[in-house]
Design a protein around this motif. Structure first.
Motif, PDB file in Angstrom:
ATOM      1  N   UNK A  32       0.832  -1.192   0.000  1.00 18.67           N
ATOM      2  CA  UNK A  32       0.000   0.000   0.000  1.00 18.67           C
ATOM      3  C   UNK A  32       0.871   1.248   0.000  1.00 18.67           C
ATOM      4  N   UNK A  33       0.532   2.180  -0.875  1.00 22.12           N
ATOM      5  CA  UNK A  33       1.302   3.426  -0.965  1.00 22.12           C
ATOM      6  C   UNK A  33       0.843   4.408   0.090  1.00 22.12           C
ATOM      7  N   UNK A  34       1.831   5.171   0.618  1.00 15.78           N
ATOM      8  CA  UNK A  34       1.501   6.235   1.566  1.00 15.78           C
ATOM      9  C   UNK A  34       0.872   7.407   0.839  1.00 15.78           C
ATOM     10  N   UNK A  35       0.062   8.205   1.539  1.00 19.77           N
ATOM     11  CA  UNK A  35      -0.388   9.468   0.952  1.00 19.77           C
ATOM     12  C   UNK A  35       0.831  10.348   0.651  1.00 19.77           C
ATOM     13  N   UNK A  36       0.771  11.143  -0.399  1.00 20.13           N
ATOM     14  CA  UNK A  36       1.934  11.975  -0.771  1.00 20.13           C
ATOM     15  C   UNK A  36       2.436  12.866   0.365  1.00 20.13           C
ATOM     16  N   UNK A  37       1.517  13.433   1.160  1.00 15.78           N
ATOM     17  CA  UNK A  37       1.941  14.321   2.244  1.00 15.78           C
ATOM     18  C   UNK A  37       2.734  13.563   3.309  1.00 15.78           C
ATOM     19  N   UNK A  38       2.381  12.301   3.557  1.00 12.84           N
ATOM     20  CA  UNK A  38       3.126  11.489   4.515  1.00 12.84           C
ATOM     21  C   UNK A  38       4.501  11.150   3.959  1.00 12.84           C
ATOM     22  N   UNK A  39       4.564  10.795   2.681  1.00 13.40           N
ATOM     23  CA  UNK A  39       5.864  10.534   2.051  1.00 13.40           C
ATOM     24  C   UNK A  39       6.765  11.767   2.103  1.00 13.40           C
ATOM     25  N   UNK A  40       6.175  12.943   1.903  1.00 13.69           N
ATOM     26  CA  UNK A  40       6.954  14.185   1.969  1.00 13.69           C
ATOM     27  C   UNK A  40       7.523  14.401   3.365  1.00 13.69           C
ATOM     28  N   UNK A  41       6.707  14.140   4.384  1.00 13.45           N
ATOM     29  CA  UNK A  41       7.172  14.304   5.763  1.00 13.45           C
ATOM     30  C   UNK A  41       8.302  13.334   6.070  1.00 13.45           C
ATOM     31  N   UNK A  42       8.141  12.081   5.686  1.00 17.47           N
ATOM     32  CA  UNK A  42       9.192  11.077   5.922  1.00 17.47           C
ATOM     33  C   UNK A  42      10.477  11.477   5.202  1.00 17.47           C
ATOM     34  N   UNK A  43      10.343  11.908   3.980  1.00 20.40           N
ATOM     35  CA  UNK A  43      11.510  12.339   3.201  1.00 20.40           C
ATOM     36  C   UNK A  43      12.188  13.546   3.846  1.00 20.40           C
ATOM     37  N   UNK A  44      11.390  14.466   4.370  1.00 16.93           N
ATOM     38  CA  UNK A  44      11.945  15.654   5.026  1.00 16.93           C
ATOM     39  C   UNK A  44      12.699  15.280   6.292  1.00 16.93           C
ATOM     40  N   UNK A  45      12.188  14.329   7.054  1.00 17.57           N
ATOM     41  CA  UNK A  45      12.846  13.915   8.293  1.00 17.57           C
ATOM     42  C   UNK A  45      14.161  13.187   8.025  1.00 17.57           C
ATOM     43  N   UNK A  46      14.295  12.573   6.853  1.00 22.52           N
ATOM     44  CA  UNK A  46      15.525  11.855   6.507  1.00 22.52           C
ATOM     45  C   UNK A  46      16.720  12.780   6.299  1.00 22.52           C
ATOM     46  N   UNK A  47      16.485  14.094   6.175  1.00 24.06           N
ATOM     47  CA  UNK A  47      17.621  15.000   6.009  1.00 24.06           C
ATOM     48  C   UNK A  47      18.399  15.173   7.309  1.00 24.06           C
ATOM     49  N   UNK A  48      17.814  14.800   8.448  1.00 23.12           N
ATOM     50  CA  UNK A  48      18.499  14.920   9.732  1.00 23.12           C
ATOM     51  C   UNK A  48      19.632  13.914   9.815  1.00 23.12           C
ATOM     52  N   UNK A  49      20.777  14.304  10.437  1.00 24.71           N
ATOM     53  CA  UNK A  49      21.897  13.372  10.519  1.00 24.71           C
ATOM     54  C   UNK A  49      21.534  12.127  11.329  1.00 24.71           C
ATOM     55  N   UNK A  50      21.930  10.986  10.819  1.00 28.24           N
ATOM     56  CA  UNK A  50      21.699   9.736  11.523  1.00 28.24           C
ATOM     57  C   UNK A  50      20.283   9.186  11.413  1.00 28.24           C
ATOM     58  N   UNK A  51      19.433   9.835  10.636  1.00 26.68           N
ATOM     59  CA  UNK A  51      18.046   9.381  10.494  1.00 26.68           C
ATOM     60  C   UNK A  51      17.876   8.698   9.139  1.00 26.68           C
ATOM     61  N   UNK A  52      17.619   7.406   9.185  1.00 28.17           N
ATOM     62  CA  UNK A  52      17.387   6.643   7.968  1.00 28.17           C
ATOM     63  C   UNK A  52      15.904   6.529   7.676  1.00 28.17           C
ATOM     64  N   UNK A  53      15.546   5.777   6.649  1.00 31.48           N
ATOM     65  CA  UNK A  53      14.139   5.662   6.253  1.00 31.48           C
ATOM     66  C   UNK A  53      13.220   5.139   7.361  1.00 31.48           C
ATOM     67  N   UNK A  54      13.652   4.099   8.081  1.00 34.23           N
ATOM     68  CA  UNK A  54      12.813   3.514   9.139  1.00 34.23           C
ATOM     69  C   UNK A  54      12.622   4.489  10.301  1.00 34.23           C
ATOM     70  N   UNK A  55      13.716   5.128  10.717  1.00 37.43           N
ATOM     71  CA  UNK A  55      13.611   6.102  11.814  1.00 37.43           C
ATOM     72  C   UNK A  55      12.720   7.269  11.414  1.00 37.43           C
ATOM     73  N   UNK A  56      12.872   7.745  10.190  1.00 32.88           N
ATOM     74  CA  UNK A  56      12.058   8.863   9.705  1.00 32.88           C
ATOM     75  C   UNK A  56      10.579   8.474   9.688  1.00 32.88           C
ATOM     76  N   UNK A  57      10.295   7.243   9.281  1.00 34.29           N
ATOM     77  CA  UNK A  57       8.909   6.769   9.249  1.00 34.29           C
ATOM     78  C   UNK A  57       8.335   6.703  10.657  1.00 34.29           C
ATOM     79  N   UNK A  58       9.121   6.159  11.617  1.00 35.56           N
ATOM     80  CA  UNK A  58       8.657   6.082  13.006  1.00 35.56           C
ATOM     81  C   UNK A  58       8.389   7.476  13.568  1.00 35.56           C
ATOM     82  N   UNK A  59       9.277   8.416  13.291  1.00 35.45           N
ATOM     83  CA  UNK A  59       9.095   9.795  13.769  1.00 35.45           C
ATOM     84  C   UNK A  59       7.824  10.407  13.195  1.00 35.45           C
ATOM     85  N   UNK A  60       7.634  10.210  11.895  1.00 34.91           N
ATOM     86  CA  UNK A  60       6.455  10.775  11.233  1.00 34.91           C
ATOM     87  C   UNK A  60       5.170  10.221  11.843  1.00 34.91           C
ATOM     88  N   UNK A  61       5.126   8.908  12.017  1.00 38.87           N
ATOM     89  CA  UNK A  61       3.930   8.282  12.608  1.00 38.87           C
ATOM     90  C   UNK A  61       3.698   8.789  14.032  1.00 38.87           C
TER      91      UNK A  61
END
Length: 200
Positions: free
Chosen positions: A1-30
């Motif tokens: 299942x695909x995420x809503x675009x706004x959720x994908x944008x938030x996850x992608x934005x959180x990944x710019x933080x140092x040490x934050x990978x895709x899984x961590x960014x997803x957990x933070x967003x949720x």
């Protein structure tokens, strides 16, 4: 299942933080969206305010909301010593140690060929102008004791060699590979007190 675009944008934005990978960014967003909407709104407002109100201090290059930061505006500080650090977090840590009463210059980075950061990518030209403005007598190089920090210290040493200012390097009271932001205050103070000449 695909995420809503706004959720994908938030996850992608959180990944710019140092040490934050895709899984961590997803957990933070949720977490922000489901458990802490007030925190998410506070974070959004704080980030927006920082982006619109912060600039760089004219003298030391750290973040400031005014032309001069509070350290540079303090006329009780020694005007003839200039400590060069990599990042504002390093400046804050040295200030907390209460071992230094001069002024600073923040490079906003370090030379790191592996990361594609060269001498033109940090504020070396601005440092040179500040160090050679006629009031500075000693430049204390307080870059980290990492390979990148040592390379940056070497570049600064070469630029300021034979320019009429005393050039020193903080002592190795700090662990090799250590970063100023994470060092205890006593060790940091000792490193500043035991600084040594950078060029021999």
């Amino acid at each position: 299942m695909k995420n809503p675009p706004s959720l994908d944008q938030l996850i992608s934005a959180l990944k710019v933080l140092p040490g934050v990978g895709p899984k961590s960014a997803q957990r933070m967003a949720y977490h922000l969206l489901q458990r802490d909407k007030a925190g998410a709104e506070k974070l959004a407002r704080a980030l927006d305010r920082a982006l619109t109100q912060l600039t760089h201090c004219e003298r030391c290059n750290t973040f400031s909301e005014t032309t001069l930061c509070n350290v540079c505006a303090d006329d009780k500080r020694r005007q003839d010593t200039l400590m060069v650090v990599e990042m504002p977090a390093d400046l804050a840590n040295i200030e907390q140690s209460q071992c230094y009463d001069g002024l600073y210059f923040v490079l906003m980075g370090r030379v790191s060929p592996m990361e594609g950061i060269g001498t033109n990518d940090i504020a070396l030209a601005k440092l040179m102008a500040r160090a050679l403005d006629g009031t500075v007598e000693e430049v204390i190089v307080a870059t980290n004791f990492t390979a990148e920090g040592e390379a940056t210290a070497h570049v600064i040493g070469e630029l300021l060699k034979d320019k009429g200012v005393k050039l020193t390097r903080i002592a190795r009271g700090l662990p090799v590979g250590g970063e100023l932001e994470y060092v205890d205050l006593g060790t940091l103070a000792q490193a500043v007190y035991e600084r040594r000449g950078l060029t021999r």
